[in-house]
Scaffold this motif. Sequence first.
Motif, PDB file in Angstrom:
ATOM      1  N   VAL A 295       0.833  -1.201   0.000  1.00 19.88           N
ATOM      2  CA  VAL A 295       0.000   0.000   0.000  1.00 19.88           C
ATOM      3  C   VAL A 295       0.867   1.250   0.000  1.00 19.88           C
ATOM      4  CG1 VAL A 295      -1.772   1.287   1.253  1.00 19.88           C
ATOM      5  CG2 VAL A 295      -1.897  -1.192   1.151  1.00 19.88           C
ATOM      6  N   ASN A 296       1.963   1.246   0.758  1.00 25.69           N
ATOM      7  CA  ASN A 296       2.863   2.401   0.766  1.00 25.69           C
ATOM      8  C   ASN A 296       3.476   2.629  -0.619  1.00 25.69           C
ATOM      9  OD1 ASN A 296       2.408   2.797   3.494  1.00 25.69           O
ATOM     10  ND2 ASN A 296       4.163   1.569   4.129  1.00 25.69           N
ATOM     11  N   ASP A 297       3.866   1.537  -1.285  1.00 18.07           N
ATOM     12  CA  ASP A 297       4.419   1.676  -2.643  1.00 18.07           C
ATOM     13  C   ASP A 297       3.356   2.206  -3.608  1.00 18.07           C
ATOM     14  OD1 ASP A 297       6.866   0.782  -1.800  1.00 18.07           O
ATOM     15  OD2 ASP A 297       6.523  -1.297  -2.395  1.00 18.07           O
ATOM     16  N   LEU A 298       2.119   1.723  -3.471  1.00 17.47           N
ATOM     17  CA  LEU A 298       1.042   2.200  -4.340  1.00 17.47           C
ATOM     18  C   LEU A 298       0.740   3.679  -4.090  1.00 17.47           C
ATOM     19  CD1 LEU A 298      -1.368  -0.875  -4.170  1.00 17.47           C
ATOM     20  CD2 LEU A 298      -0.103  -0.076  -6.173  1.00 17.47           C
ATOM     21  N   GLU A 299       0.869   4.118  -2.844  1.00 19.96           N
ATOM     22  CA  GLU A 299       0.689   5.531  -2.556  1.00 19.96           C
ATOM     23  C   GLU A 299       1.742   6.369  -3.266  1.00 19.96           C
ATOM     24  OE1 GLU A 299       0.502   6.359   1.579  1.00 19.96           O
ATOM     25  OE2 GLU A 299      -1.172   5.006   1.971  1.00 19.96           O
ATOM     26  N   ASN A 300       2.982   5.892  -3.284  1.00 19.68           N
ATOM     27  CA  ASN A 300       4.031   6.618  -3.998  1.00 19.68           C
ATOM     28  C   ASN A 300       3.708   6.751  -5.487  1.00 19.68           C
ATOM     29  OD1 ASN A 300       5.618   7.099  -1.768  1.00 19.68           O
ATOM     30  ND2 ASN A 300       6.890   5.282  -2.039  1.00 19.68           N
ATOM     31  N   ILE A 301       3.243   5.666  -6.085  1.00 15.80           N
ATOM     32  CA  ILE A 301       2.887   5.717  -7.500  1.00 15.80           C
ATOM     33  C   ILE A 301       1.666   6.611  -7.714  1.00 15.80           C
ATOM     34  CG2 ILE A 301       2.202   4.310  -9.480  1.00 15.80           C
ATOM     35  CD1 ILE A 301       5.104   3.971  -8.537  1.00 15.80           C
ATOM     36  N   LEU A 302       0.758   6.595  -6.759  1.00 17.34           N
ATOM     37  CA  LEU A 302      -0.428   7.450  -6.866  1.00 17.34           C
ATOM     38  C   LEU A 302      -0.029   8.921  -6.916  1.00 17.34           C
ATOM     39  CD1 LEU A 302      -3.515   7.999  -6.676  1.00 17.34           C
ATOM     40  CD2 LEU A 302      -3.274   7.851  -4.188  1.00 17.34           C
ATOM     41  N   GLY A 326      -9.831   5.831  -1.595  1.00 13.69           N
ATOM     42  CA  GLY A 326     -10.728   5.019  -0.783  1.00 13.69           C
ATOM     43  C   GLY A 326     -10.459   3.536  -0.921  1.00 13.69           C
ATOM     44  N   LEU A 327     -10.154   3.075  -2.125  1.00 20.39           N
ATOM     45  CA  LEU A 327      -9.844   1.659  -2.326  1.00 20.39           C
ATOM     46  C   LEU A 327      -8.553   1.270  -1.614  1.00 20.39           C
ATOM     47  CD1 LEU A 327     -10.790   1.310  -6.104  1.00 20.39           C
ATOM     48  CD2 LEU A 327     -12.070   0.454  -4.135  1.00 20.39           C
ATOM     49  N   LEU A 328      -7.561   2.148  -1.643  1.00 24.82           N
ATOM     50  CA  LEU A 328      -6.317   1.857  -0.916  1.00 24.82           C
ATOM     51  C   LEU A 328      -6.565   1.840   0.589  1.00 24.82           C
ATOM     52  CD1 LEU A 328      -3.662   3.934  -2.914  1.00 24.82           C
ATOM     53  CD2 LEU A 328      -4.099   1.479  -3.009  1.00 24.82           C
ATOM     54  N   ASP A 337      -5.456  -7.699  -0.931  1.00 23.19           N
ATOM     55  CA  ASP A 337      -5.365  -7.014  -2.210  1.00 23.19           C
ATOM     56  C   ASP A 337      -6.512  -7.377  -3.141  1.00 23.19           C
ATOM     57  OD1 ASP A 337      -4.583  -9.598  -2.497  1.00 23.19           O
ATOM     58  OD2 ASP A 337      -2.810  -9.197  -3.715  1.00 23.19           O
ATOM     59  N   VAL A 338      -7.478  -8.152  -2.667  1.00 19.72           N
ATOM     60  CA  VAL A 338      -8.676  -8.511  -3.423  1.00 19.72           C
ATOM     61  C   VAL A 338      -9.883  -7.935  -2.692  1.00 19.72           C
ATOM     62  CG1 VAL A 338     -10.095 -10.370  -4.337  1.00 19.72           C
ATOM     63  CG2 VAL A 338      -7.608 -10.608  -4.308  1.00 19.72           C
ATOM     64  N   LEU A 339     -10.554  -6.991  -3.313  1.00 24.85           N
ATOM     65  CA  LEU A 339     -11.643  -6.274  -2.675  1.00 24.85           C
ATOM     66  C   LEU A 339     -12.961  -6.605  -3.358  1.00 24.85           C
ATOM     67  CD1 LEU A 339     -10.068  -2.726  -2.219  1.00 24.85           C
ATOM     68  CD2 LEU A 339     -10.173  -4.564  -0.563  1.00 24.85           C
ATOM     69  N   ASP A 340     -13.982  -6.878  -2.559  1.00 20.96           N
ATOM     70  CA  ASP A 340     -15.334  -7.083  -3.072  1.00 20.96           C
ATOM     71  C   ASP A 340     -16.285  -6.112  -2.376  1.00 20.96           C
ATOM     72  OD1 ASP A 340     -15.070  -8.250  -0.632  1.00 20.96           O
ATOM     73  OD2 ASP A 340     -16.215 -10.052  -1.096  1.00 20.96           O
ATOM     74  N   GLY A 406       1.772   9.614   7.765  1.00 21.96           N
ATOM     75  CA  GLY A 406       0.323   9.642   7.887  1.00 21.96           C
ATOM     76  C   GLY A 406      -0.374   8.553   7.094  1.00 21.96           C
ATOM     77  N   ARG A 407      -1.703   8.599   7.129  1.00 20.18           N
ATOM     78  CA  ARG A 407      -2.535   7.609   6.451  1.00 20.18           C
ATOM     79  C   ARG A 407      -3.275   8.279   5.306  1.00 20.18           C
ATOM     80  NH1 ARG A 407      -6.457   5.036  10.710  1.00 20.18           N
ATOM     81  NH2 ARG A 407      -7.106   3.990   8.793  1.00 20.18           N
ATOM     82  N   ILE A 408      -3.589   7.474   4.312  1.00 19.09           N
ATOM     83  CA  ILE A 408      -4.342   7.967   3.172  1.00 19.09           C
ATOM     84  C   ILE A 408      -5.831   7.808   3.460  1.00 19.09           C
ATOM     85  CG2 ILE A 408      -4.450   5.777   1.903  1.00 19.09           C
ATOM     86  CD1 ILE A 408      -3.826   7.430  -0.638  1.00 19.09           C
ATOM     87  N   HIS A 409      -6.616   8.784   3.015  1.00 24.96           N
ATOM     88  CA  HIS A 409      -8.059   8.779   3.247  1.00 24.96           C
ATOM     89  C   HIS A 409      -8.771   9.072   1.931  1.00 24.96           C
ATOM     90  CE1 HIS A 409      -7.626   8.898   7.681  1.00 24.96           C
ATOM     91  NE2 HIS A 409      -6.587   9.678   7.436  1.00 24.96           N
ATOM     92  N   ALA A 410     -10.002   8.616   1.843  1.00 26.35           N
ATOM     93  CA  ALA A 410     -10.835   8.953   0.688  1.00 26.35           C
ATOM     94  C   ALA A 410     -11.503  10.294   0.961  1.00 26.35           C
ATOM     95  CB  ALA A 410     -11.861   7.859   0.446  1.00 26.35           C
ATOM     96  N   VAL A 411     -12.682  10.283   1.528  1.00 25.23           N
ATOM     97  CA  VAL A 411     -13.390  11.502   1.898  1.00 25.23           C
ATOM     98  C   VAL A 411     -13.762  11.378   3.366  1.00 25.23           C
ATOM     99  CG1 VAL A 411     -15.407  12.948   1.496  1.00 25.23           C
ATOM    100  CG2 VAL A 411     -14.281  11.855  -0.426  1.00 25.23           C
ATOM    101  N   ARG A 412     -13.027  12.052   4.227  1.00 25.07           N
ATOM    102  CA  ARG A 412     -13.360  12.030   5.641  1.00 25.07           C
ATOM    103  C   ARG A 412     -14.678  12.763   5.879  1.00 25.07           C
ATOM    104  NH1 ARG A 412      -7.305  13.240   7.766  1.00 25.07           N
ATOM    105  NH2 ARG A 412      -7.192  14.118   5.664  1.00 25.07           N
TER     106      ARG A 412
END
Length: 544
Positions: A295-302, A326-328, A337-340, A406-412
């Motif tokens: 997730v940290n690596d994906l945040e960097n790419i994001l 939000g998905l992250l 890593d599999v979300l339903d 810190g942490r990543i958030h979608a819409v607090r």
Amino acid sequence: MIHGSDGNVATLCLDLDTSKALKEVVDADAAKLRHLLQACGLAFVEDSSPSGGRHLYIPLAERMDAAEARELVEALALMAMSLDPSPHQNTTDGCIRVPGSVHKSGGHQTLITPLSKAYDIMRRRNPVAALLKLRAALAPELARKRALNARAVKAVAAQRTGTLPHLSLTSGSEAPLRRVARTGLYDTARYKSPSEARMAVLGHFSACGWSLNQVANELHGQFPGLAALYGTPERRARLLPYEWTKVQAFTFTQAPQRPRPRKHGEKSAHINNTSQTLTTGGAGKLSSAGLHQLVNDLENILYAVLDHRLQAKGRQGISLRLLIRGLLGYMRAKETDVLDVGCRTLAAAMGKHHVTIARLLPILVSASDGILTKIADARYKAADVYLIQLPEQYKQLARELTWRKGRIHAVRPVFRALSDATALVYEAIERSRHSPTTADLVRATGVSRNACSAALSEMETLGMIQRQGHTWRTTTVNLRMIASRLGVMDDYLEQISRNRHDRAVWHAYLDRFLAPQVEENVVFDAERDEYWLPPDDAAIWHAA
């Protein structure tokens, strides 16, 4: 009379009425308002009525327009449930019972403030600067009231034109049991005693997933009415744990049995038909630490690649950027890593309509360059299944970039009442490696200069950020508390209730096509012949 012949007011009159809430709630609201007014430097006079109500008088050095006074009093009413704003809502007949007046139930209004001090306050009166401080302190409530007024106007216009006949003025109102918890007033036709009303409120909180500590913490916060239903603090301390235990037992026996949540590292059976096949270990299964690193690596790419790519999509790109966040966030919370996750669940988390989420997900899949992949379609009651992974072409870049704090958030919750652009600006300030300037925020977020400046001004008014020279930094303010003052929880609960209704209707529609399971012994009886043989022709001729 409160208003003069010109419609202006010389004194703000706050009427805390026992018809709006119990006396204990009135006393708590009076203490809350006293603390607020004193913090803003406003002097006031207080009295009490034989019925238990209270009045607070705020004399003004300069007369105030009736509309502005009404706006302030209505904002204070959102903060104190027992405050009746109606005297300031009627410019022709608005009145209040002053100290010394005869009360309709007997007795007189009693002055609480010493007479000499009250005379001095009414003679000196409050300057305009103190009122400006009060308006700044009430910024969340003022914004919430404007939003409610705009919603009411929109509902009336929709009803008149017939475009949205289902829209009503009660949209966004709180649940009845929440109002009982706030005011302590309950329907005596439904609940015969305060004990039954308490149990109903506690059952509501238990069904919503609250804990005993959370309920106890809010007794002196947003739910003083529940505390008032117990009478005395000693009785509350004795009965609350006992009643909560009874409510918990009743809730879990009445609710349908759900699978026990799986602990980390524990192997168990599938909980639904979208679960992954359990592996025996090896490279196919990520550990908890490995998934958090992913997730940290994906945040960097994001931040380095995907954000800039989605900025080209304009307003839609902002929603896509928040959706991938939000998905992250779900990925980190569920450690998979599999979300339903269904569209309605994502919509409730992001403050959007589920149709919007369903429209954005395919666009995000195609724009994510292999980060988000749909691996299974929705089936029966299960949602679509998505795989989140780090593509091979980004692995080297992810290793070279430094993880952010810190942490990543979608819409607090607070940003449901603000805007998506404001959420991105706040995140840029919160997760930046140094205090950014306004120009830095425009470049980092990709929003326009005007939108960025408006977001900064609004957040500074609410006390979420503060300026230090030319740079910005976040404050220690509680975002959840600001969200509560903005009325976000009312909209959230309304959306959750609507989603539950939609799911119930959809599931009932699906259940119509289920073939009934009929046992074999119901359609076949071993003692009865299921066929008929024609008689022998020779036997018939011989009998004749």
